[in-house]
Design an enzyme around this catalytic site. Sequence first.
Site, PDB file in Angstrom:
ATOM      1  N   GLY A  12      51.157  49.759  24.490  1.00 55.09           N
ATOM      2  CA  GLY A  12      50.625  48.400  24.349  1.00 55.09           C
ATOM      3  C   GLY A  12      50.147  48.151  22.929  1.00 55.09           C
ATOM      4  O   GLY A  12      49.180  47.425  22.694  1.00 55.09           O
ATOM      5  N   ALA A  13      50.861  48.764  21.976  1.00 51.60           N
ATOM      6  CA  ALA A  13      50.416  48.763  20.576  1.00 51.60           C
ATOM      7  C   ALA A  13      50.357  47.364  19.978  1.00 51.60           C
ATOM      8  O   ALA A  13      49.630  47.128  19.018  1.00 51.60           O
ATOM      9  CB  ALA A  13      51.332  49.660  19.747  1.00 51.60           C
ATOM     10  N   GLY A  15      49.374  44.722  21.625  1.00 54.79           N
ATOM     11  CA  GLY A  15      48.445  43.906  22.411  1.00 54.79           C
ATOM     12  C   GLY A  15      47.091  43.759  21.748  1.00 54.79           C
ATOM     13  O   GLY A  15      46.843  44.300  20.656  1.00 54.79           O
ATOM     14  N   GLN A  16      46.211  43.040  22.439  1.00 54.46           N
ATOM     15  CA  GLN A  16      44.913  42.757  21.805  1.00 54.46           C
ATOM     16  C   GLN A  16      44.014  43.996  21.729  1.00 54.46           C
ATOM     17  O   GLN A  16      43.324  44.184  20.732  1.00 54.46           O
ATOM     18  CB  GLN A  16      44.212  41.552  22.425  1.00 54.46           C
ATOM     19  CG  GLN A  16      44.089  41.513  23.917  1.00 54.46           C
ATOM     20  CD  GLN A  16      42.855  40.725  24.345  1.00 54.46           C
ATOM     21  OE1 GLN A  16      42.152  40.136  23.523  1.00 54.46           O
ATOM     22  NE2 GLN A  16      42.569  40.730  25.639  1.00 54.46           N
ATOM     23  N   GLY A  18      45.179  47.048  21.478  1.00 51.92           N
ATOM     24  CA  GLY A  18      45.854  47.824  20.433  1.00 51.92           C
ATOM     25  C   GLY A  18      45.384  47.423  19.041  1.00 51.92           C
ATOM     26  O   GLY A  18      45.137  48.273  18.184  1.00 51.92           O
ATOM     27  N   ARG A  93      44.418  40.968  33.725  1.00 57.48           N
ATOM     28  CA  ARG A  93      44.214  39.935  34.749  1.00 57.48           C
ATOM     29  C   ARG A  93      43.757  38.635  34.096  1.00 57.48           C
ATOM     30  O   ARG A  93      43.260  38.614  32.973  1.00 57.48           O
ATOM     31  CB  ARG A  93      43.202  40.393  35.788  1.00 57.48           C
ATOM     32  CG  ARG A  93      41.796  40.577  35.263  1.00 57.48           C
ATOM     33  CD  ARG A  93      40.832  40.873  36.400  1.00 57.48           C
ATOM     34  NE  ARG A  93      39.585  41.414  35.893  1.00 57.48           N
ATOM     35  CZ  ARG A  93      38.435  41.332  36.535  1.00 57.48           C
ATOM     36  NH1 ARG A  93      38.362  40.748  37.716  1.00 57.48           N
ATOM     37  NH2 ARG A  93      37.352  41.863  36.022  1.00 57.48           N
ATOM     38  N   GLN A 113      55.847  56.348  32.568  1.00 54.83           N
ATOM     39  CA  GLN A 113      55.136  57.022  31.479  1.00 54.83           C
ATOM     40  C   GLN A 113      54.644  58.406  31.910  1.00 54.83           C
ATOM     41  O   GLN A 113      54.641  59.344  31.110  1.00 54.83           O
ATOM     42  CB  GLN A 113      53.995  56.134  30.968  1.00 54.83           C
ATOM     43  CG  GLN A 113      54.583  54.871  30.319  1.00 54.83           C
ATOM     44  CD  GLN A 113      53.556  53.926  29.736  1.00 54.83           C
ATOM     45  OE1 GLN A 113      52.364  54.196  29.755  1.00 54.83           O
ATOM     46  NE2 GLN A 113      54.026  52.807  29.225  1.00 54.83           N
ATOM     47  N   GLY A 131      44.894  50.663  30.895  1.00 49.70           N
ATOM     48  CA  GLY A 131      45.561  49.568  31.614  1.00 49.70           C
ATOM     49  C   GLY A 131      45.134  49.541  33.069  1.00 49.70           C
ATOM     50  O   GLY A 131      45.062  50.581  33.727  1.00 49.70           O
ATOM     51  N   ASP A 163      32.163  50.610  31.231  1.00 50.51           N
ATOM     52  CA  ASP A 163      31.127  50.323  32.234  1.00 50.51           C
ATOM     53  C   ASP A 163      29.834  51.073  31.881  1.00 50.51           C
ATOM     54  O   ASP A 163      28.737  50.535  32.008  1.00 50.51           O
ATOM     55  CB  ASP A 163      31.643  50.735  33.619  1.00 50.51           C
ATOM     56  CG  ASP A 163      33.026  50.163  33.862  1.00 50.51           C
ATOM     57  OD1 ASP A 163      33.165  48.941  33.787  1.00 50.51           O
ATOM     58  OD2 ASP A 163      33.972  50.947  34.062  1.00 50.51           O
ATOM     59  N   HIS A 191      36.743  51.675  38.321  1.00 53.76           N
ATOM     60  CA  HIS A 191      36.511  50.608  37.332  1.00 53.76           C
ATOM     61  C   HIS A 191      36.863  49.278  38.011  1.00 53.76           C
ATOM     62  O   HIS A 191      37.966  48.749  37.876  1.00 53.76           O
ATOM     63  CB  HIS A 191      37.383  50.855  36.094  1.00 53.76           C
ATOM     64  CG  HIS A 191      37.325  49.733  35.092  1.00 53.76           C
ATOM     65  ND1 HIS A 191      36.164  49.368  34.444  1.00 53.76           N
ATOM     66  CD2 HIS A 191      38.279  48.894  34.632  1.00 53.76           C
ATOM     67  CE1 HIS A 191      36.416  48.354  33.634  1.00 53.76           C
ATOM     68  NE2 HIS A 191      37.690  48.044  33.734  1.00 53.76           N
TER      69      HIS A 191
END
Length: 329
Positions: A12-13, A15-16, A18, A93, A113, A131, A163, A191
Amino acid sequence: MSKAPVRVAVTGAAGQIGYSLLFRIASGEMLGKDQPVILQLLDLPQAQKAVKGVMMELEDCAFPLLAGMVATDDPNVAFKDAQIALLVGARPRGPGMERKDLLTENAKIFTVQGAAIGQYADPNIKVLVVGNPCNTNAYIAMKTAEKFGRVNTKNFTGMLRLDHNRALSQLAGKTGRSVSSLTKLVVWGNHSPTMYADYRFCLSNGDNVKALVNDDVWNSDTFLPTVGKRGAAIIEARGLSSAASAANAAIDHIRDWVLGSNGEWVTMGVPSDGSYDIPEGIIYGVPCITENGEYKVVKDLEIDAFSRERMTVTLNELLEEREGVKDLL
Ligand code: NAD
Ligand code: LMR
């Protein structure tokens, strides 16, 4: 003499999370200021252009510790010889969803993976799944990797550290003590909103935090729901899920695991060894002390009736999630 570089795979490099994570890893905040790293970046084919852009920015930082970078859409390449893996890539989500609603969409990512890690990674790879739903995704990856019999499956973990950090901040606010004074906190379980943030053992400069708070109604009506639903509150406020705080927690999790927690408790979602009557293999948040690159679960804590009830609720949710993905395994 300088150290050999550590190979860190990040999914997910583009992504936000990342974007908040990679620069900190390359600057030495995760593995130490004397530890060179090679970043092995995985994302989907359509995100490769964006990954290249992130790599250009990483280059432009001229990080002395960044010894190399690879971008790929092939998990077998991304995890080749990886010693650390941060599995971030997955759909987040949106408003009104629970994390477990992502299970059907995201679960398959973790079989693919897990298989790549099982076949190609360093046998002692340390895996952190970010994730969502991260506990069950870590379970899927672990179970899939296990089939190849090569990697240490005790090292598949899920991220409860965000958390843990959220709970620390809430407790610091309530008691007027500094975050850094607080020790021996734990967040048990999943989580998800069922997680149980437990400060019964928590100390602040030797003072008992439960006694300082002295308010069981605040615990059940304010503290637990605030910590448990913080992710949703951030999505509501930002229109996007947490990213910088999630990346920060991922750095904390791996840094403490690799460099040690100096006798302090940290919460990690780890495959249960049966302690606290949690069935073996379930990825469950527990208090850990880390030393010499290994985590040890803090054992034999007293579990009172309120805590047992909370720990069972979050366990039952994980058992349900496990049931929901059994066909994938
Ligand atoms: P994002 O949508 O900004 O980025 C996700 C990235 O993953 C995208 O670049 C996407 O292309 C990539 N991706 C999707 N499928 C992939 C695959 N099969 N292989 C490789 N890459 C893939 O999302 P984000 O905000 O970075 O969040 C990522 C995940 O982290 C979400 O599931 C989110 O819910 C979760 N999260 C977990 C925690 C936690 O505490 N455990 C905290 C925050 C967010
Ligand atoms: C969080 O806790 O912020 C993340 O898991 C994102 C989410 O969906 O809540």
